[in-house]
Scaffold this motif. Sequence first.
Motif, mmCIF file in Angstrom:
data_model
loop_
_atom_site.group_PDB
_atom_site.id
_atom_site.type_symbol
_atom_site.label_atom_id
_atom_site.label_comp_id
_atom_site.label_asym_id
_atom_site.label_seq_id
_atom_site.Cartn_x
_atom_site.Cartn_y
_atom_site.Cartn_z
ATOM 1 N N ASP A 1 5.418 7.016 18.876
ATOM 2 C CA ASP A 1 6.817 6.936 18.919
ATOM 3 C C ASP A 1 7.799 7.872 18.190
ATOM 4 N N ARG B 1 2.939 11.219 16.447
ATOM 5 C CA ARG B 1 2.904 9.797 16.567
ATOM 6 C C ARG B 1 3.572 9.507 17.704
ATOM 7 N N MET C 1 10.836 15.242 -2.349
ATOM 8 C CA MET C 1 10.139 14.087 -2.619
ATOM 9 C C MET C 1 9.760 13.442 -3.951
ATOM 10 N N MET D 1 5.834 -0.636 20.827
ATOM 11 C CA MET D 1 5.845 0.283 19.875
ATOM 12 C C MET D 1 6.065 1.953 20.321
ATOM 13 N N ALA E 1 16.156 3.747 7.388
ATOM 14 C CA ALA E 1 16.192 4.242 8.706
ATOM 15 C C ALA E 1 14.599 4.836 8.974
ATOM 16 N N PRO E 2 14.244 4.798 10.236
ATOM 17 C CA PRO E 2 13.203 5.875 10.680
ATOM 18 C C PRO E 2 13.134 6.978 10.105
ATOM 19 N N LEU F 1 0.364 -2.558 12.300
ATOM 20 C CA LEU F 1 0.278 -2.358 13.578
ATOM 21 C C LEU F 1 -0.471 -1.376 14.487
ATOM 22 N N ARG G 1 14.544 3.655 18.377
ATOM 23 C CA ARG G 1 14.268 3.244 16.961
ATOM 24 C C ARG G 1 15.614 3.338 15.907
ATOM 25 N N ARG H 1 13.443 15.408 10.422
ATOM 26 C CA ARG H 1 12.101 15.186 9.841
ATOM 27 C C ARG H 1 11.093 14.448 10.835
ATOM 28 N N ILE H 2 11.572 13.626 11.631
ATOM 29 C CA ILE H 2 10.609 12.864 12.473
ATOM 30 C C ILE H 2 10.162 14.052 13.629
ATOM 31 N N GLY I 1 9.545 2.034 20.929
ATOM 32 C CA GLY I 1 10.626 2.377 19.781
ATOM 33 C C GLY I 1 11.278 0.957 19.447
ATOM 34 N N GLU I 2 10.886 -0.213 20.235
ATOM 35 C CA GLU I 2 11.496 -1.440 20.123
ATOM 36 C C GLU I 2 10.599 -2.305 19.131
ATOM 37 N N LEU I 3 11.095 -3.381 18.597
ATOM 38 C CA LEU I 3 10.632 -4.091 17.745
ATOM 39 C C LEU I 3 9.534 -5.152 18.483
ATOM 40 N N GLN J 1 13.758 -12.176 10.259
ATOM 41 C CA GLN J 1 12.401 -11.571 9.703
ATOM 42 C C GLN J 1 12.844 -11.678 7.990
ATOM 43 N N ARG K 1 7.570 15.927 11.881
ATOM 44 C CA ARG K 1 6.274 14.820 11.833
ATOM 45 C C ARG K 1 5.750 14.820 13.253
ATOM 46 N N TYR L 1 9.287 -4.270 6.603
ATOM 47 C CA TYR L 1 9.580 -5.664 6.770
ATOM 48 C C TYR L 1 10.602 -5.983 5.678
HETATM 49 P P1 AP5 Z 1 6.961 2.003 11.188
HETATM 50 O O1 AP5 Z 1 5.847 2.629 11.009
HETATM 51 O O2 AP5 Z 1 7.803 1.014 9.897
HETATM 52 O O3 AP5 Z 1 8.011 3.106 11.280
HETATM 53 P P2 AP5 Z 1 9.723 3.376 10.982
HETATM 54 O O4 AP5 Z 1 10.762 2.588 10.140
HETATM 55 O O5 AP5 Z 1 10.181 3.988 12.181
HETATM 56 O O6 AP5 Z 1 9.503 4.594 9.810
HETATM 57 P P3 AP5 Z 1 8.935 6.043 9.944
HETATM 58 O O7 AP5 Z 1 7.460 5.712 9.698
HETATM 59 O O8 AP5 Z 1 9.306 6.783 11.012
HETATM 60 O O9 AP5 Z 1 9.599 6.501 8.438
HETATM 61 P P4 AP5 Z 1 9.644 6.461 7.069
HETATM 62 O O10 AP5 Z 1 10.895 5.985 6.579
HETATM 63 O O11 AP5 Z 1 8.376 5.424 6.661
HETATM 64 O O12 AP5 Z 1 9.376 7.834 6.754
HETATM 65 P P5 AP5 Z 1 8.101 8.920 6.415
HETATM 66 O O13 AP5 Z 1 8.098 8.532 4.865
HETATM 67 O O14 AP5 Z 1 6.973 8.420 7.345
HETATM 68 O O15 AP5 Z 1 7.304 1.157 12.448
HETATM 69 C C1 AP5 Z 1 6.958 1.711 13.750
HETATM 70 C C2 AP5 Z 1 7.141 0.874 14.683
HETATM 71 O O16 AP5 Z 1 6.178 -0.404 14.527
HETATM 72 C C3 AP5 Z 1 8.383 0.036 15.070
HETATM 73 O O17 AP5 Z 1 9.251 0.824 15.559
HETATM 74 C C4 AP5 Z 1 8.110 -1.406 15.826
HETATM 75 O O18 AP5 Z 1 7.756 -1.137 17.009
HETATM 76 C C5 AP5 Z 1 6.668 -1.648 14.906
HETATM 77 N N1 AP5 Z 1 7.111 -2.362 13.731
HETATM 78 C C6 AP5 Z 1 6.914 -1.926 12.462
HETATM 79 N N2 AP5 Z 1 7.234 -3.234 11.636
HETATM 80 C C7 AP5 Z 1 7.666 -3.969 12.338
HETATM 81 C C8 AP5 Z 1 8.453 -5.438 11.970
HETATM 82 N N3 AP5 Z 1 8.605 -5.779 10.833
HETATM 83 N N4 AP5 Z 1 9.010 -6.023 13.024
HETATM 84 C C9 AP5 Z 1 8.729 -5.456 14.460
HETATM 85 N N5 AP5 Z 1 8.102 -4.192 14.705
HETATM 86 C C10 AP5 Z 1 7.571 -3.906 13.661
HETATM 87 O O19 AP5 Z 1 8.749 10.241 6.524
HETATM 88 C C11 AP5 Z 1 9.054 10.764 7.743
HETATM 89 C C12 AP5 Z 1 8.877 12.299 7.889
HETATM 90 O O20 AP5 Z 1 9.616 12.893 6.665
HETATM 91 C C13 AP5 Z 1 7.417 12.493 7.366
HETATM 92 O O21 AP5 Z 1 6.857 13.753 8.048
HETATM 93 C C14 AP5 Z 1 7.611 12.764 5.712
HETATM 94 O O22 AP5 Z 1 6.679 13.715 5.295
HETATM 95 C C15 AP5 Z 1 8.905 13.584 5.728
HETATM 96 N N6 AP5 Z 1 9.738 13.347 4.359
HETATM 97 C C16 AP5 Z 1 9.833 12.132 3.620
HETATM 98 N N7 AP5 Z 1 10.837 12.024 2.669
HETATM 99 C C17 AP5 Z 1 10.898 13.557 2.685
HETATM 100 C C18 AP5 Z 1 11.667 14.167 1.696
HETATM 101 N N8 AP5 Z 1 12.476 13.819 0.482
HETATM 102 N N9 AP5 Z 1 11.745 15.701 2.162
HETATM 103 C C19 AP5 Z 1 11.400 16.100 3.075
HETATM 104 N N10 AP5 Z 1 10.798 15.294 4.007
HETATM 105 C C20 AP5 Z 1 10.610 14.105 3.618
#
Ligand code: AP5
Length: 190
Positions: free
Chosen positions: A135, A133, A174, A53, A8-9, A35, A144, A123-124, A56-58, A92, A127, A86
Amino acid sequence: MRLVLLGAPGSGKGTQAARLKDHYAIPHISTGDLLRAAVKAETALGLKAKAVMERGELVSDDIVLGMLEERLSESDTASGFILDGYPRNLAQAGALGEVLARIGQPLDVAVQLDVPTDLLVERIAGRAAQEGRKDDTPEAVRTRLGVYNEQTAPVVDFYREQGKVTCVDGVGEMDEVFDRIVTAVAEATD
Ligand code: AP5
């Protein structure tokens, strides 16, 4: 190693992919990053994707697949890749299977990062405060998470049926989560 990171996000896909890429010496391919770069560069694709984006949609499957195929055709993917973001829905997942079959690089493993919703939201929010960011607003995050549950969660079952899923607890430090992923991948690909 050809690996898909599912979750999940906010589950830590991007955070862990950045470490896994060094560990396995393979590129990290994030469709979200591709993107966001297109939006920043104001390309035709980026202009189409921006509002979608931010809600928060695809973004449409065609746009993202085209972008991904282009990236996968680069020479640095010859020894493998980490896909982050992806596939996002069953269409997909099917398209990815076809592309990888065509280039003779079938997927080895899909890692699902498991994190409870309240921690994802926390977490979000962290961030959002640090990076702003577009979204990461409460409304877009709700969307999302809904999109993940409705459209992306079935992808986990899709790979489970192929015997390719390994689930990893994404709660903890982490480095601790990273170690769990490496162990789980080693067991799953043994
Ligand atoms: P995308 O960039 O893929 O975002 P997401 O899936 O919503 O994922 P996030 O980046 O929010 O989270 P993440 O799981 O990567 O976590 P992160 O490591 O950043 O997609 C964005 C948008 O692009 C989509 O909504 C869509 O519109 C479009 N899109 C992308 N791909 C698509 C596709 N295939 N098809 C269609 N549309 C698409 O960590 C989050 C936070 O938590 C950070 O601050 C981090 O420092 C913190 N954190 C991480 N791990 C830990 C831990 N263990 N302990 C404490 N904090 C932590």
